[in-house]
Design a protein around this motif. Structure first.
Motif, PDB file in Angstrom:
ATOM      1  N   GLN A  93     -34.563  52.465 -46.304  1.00  0.00           N
ATOM      2  CA  GLN A  93     -33.461  52.871 -45.432  1.00  0.00           C
ATOM      3  C   GLN A  93     -32.224  53.079 -46.280  1.00  0.00           C
ATOM      4  OE1 GLN A  93     -33.287  49.498 -42.814  1.00  0.00           O
ATOM      5  NE2 GLN A  93     -31.775  48.455 -44.049  1.00  0.00           N
ATOM      6  N   GLY A  94     -31.223  53.719 -45.695  1.00  0.00           N
ATOM      7  CA  GLY A  94     -29.940  53.870 -46.358  1.00  0.00           C
ATOM      8  C   GLY A  94     -29.706  55.256 -46.919  1.00  0.00           C
ATOM      9  N   CYS A  95     -28.441  55.562 -47.114  1.00  0.00           N
ATOM     10  CA  CYS A  95     -27.980  56.796 -47.756  1.00  0.00           C
ATOM     11  C   CYS A  95     -26.927  56.380 -48.763  1.00  0.00           C
ATOM     12  CB  CYS A  95     -27.316  57.739 -46.761  1.00  0.00           C
ATOM     13  SG  CYS A  95     -28.422  58.456 -45.570  1.00  0.00           S
ATOM     14  N   PRO A  96     -27.091  56.754 -49.992  1.00  0.00           N
ATOM     15  CA  PRO A  96     -26.067  56.367 -50.968  1.00  0.00           C
ATOM     16  C   PRO A  96     -24.712  56.943 -50.581  1.00  0.00           C
ATOM     17  CG  PRO A  96     -28.005  57.295 -52.058  1.00  0.00           C
ATOM     18  CD  PRO A  96     -28.178  57.506 -50.588  1.00  0.00           C
ATOM     19  N   GLN A  97     -23.725  56.062 -50.413  1.00  0.00           N
ATOM     20  CA  GLN A  97     -22.382  56.528 -50.083  1.00  0.00           C
ATOM     21  C   GLN A  97     -21.860  57.298 -51.289  1.00  0.00           C
ATOM     22  OE1 GLN A  97     -20.186  53.382 -48.340  1.00  0.00           O
ATOM     23  NE2 GLN A  97     -18.710  54.734 -47.397  1.00  0.00           N
ATOM     24  N   GLY A  98     -21.310  58.455 -51.032  1.00  0.00           N
ATOM     25  CA  GLY A  98     -20.840  59.305 -52.114  1.00  0.00           C
ATOM     26  C   GLY A  98     -21.866  60.343 -52.536  1.00  0.00           C
TER      27      GLY A  98
END
Length: 161
Positions: A93-98
């Motif tokens: 899960q997750g999306c790298p911020q930036g």
């Protein structure tokens, strides 16, 4: 399904100005306004990949682009190194911020919340992972009832995951 891309050159100040423009005339008329602010803790870290992929399908994303996103999200790993000791972990899960994909993936996941059937007494303003829900009414009781209805819709949507 409508996709809500972030408006160009927008900031939290712009979101605050939208709220002010909604609230001020109501208060001048002597009406009640309730505002609830929701902040998704760890939003980008917790972005749910099935919701992102569903958002792409719902938006009728071209097949090749969908498969590219699907491939981007599978078999991901993270490595942390401390004092020459490395540890690896699978990421699910997750999306790298930036990252270039992060904001678009976040919008796909957040869109169902923006597209709920809110009452005509409700205004929703979103910025990044923050959501402001504003309810206008003739009385406190009416505003409380409406905000409860709206929060129940949001809760029902979020518990489907």
């Amino acid at each position: 399904m409508r996709i809500h891309p972030p408006p160009p050159q927008k900031s939290t100040i712009d979101a605050a100005m939208v709220a002010k423009q909604y609230i001020e005339p109501e208060m001048e008329r002597g009406r009640v306004v309730i505002m609830a602010s929701l902040d998704v803790k760890g939003a980008f870290d917790l972005a749910w990949w099935p919701a992102i992929l569903k958002g792409l399908r719902d938006a009728r994303c071209p097949r090749k682009l969908y498969h590219l996103a699907q491939d981007y999200l599978k078999e991901r790993r993270t490595v942390i190194t401390i004092n020459s000791i490395s540890m690896e972990k699978n990421i699910t899960q997750g999306c790298p911020q930036g990252s270039c994909c992060g904001p678009g993936f976040w919008n796909l996941q957040y869109n169902p919340l923006l597209n709920l059937s809110y009452t005509n007494h409700t205004k929703v303003v979103a910025f990044a992972d923050d959501l402001i829900i504003m309810i206008k009414a003739e009385s406190v009781r009416e505003a409380e009832n409406t905000v409860n209805v709206e929060m129940n819709k949001i809760t029902a949507l979020l518990t489907l995951k």
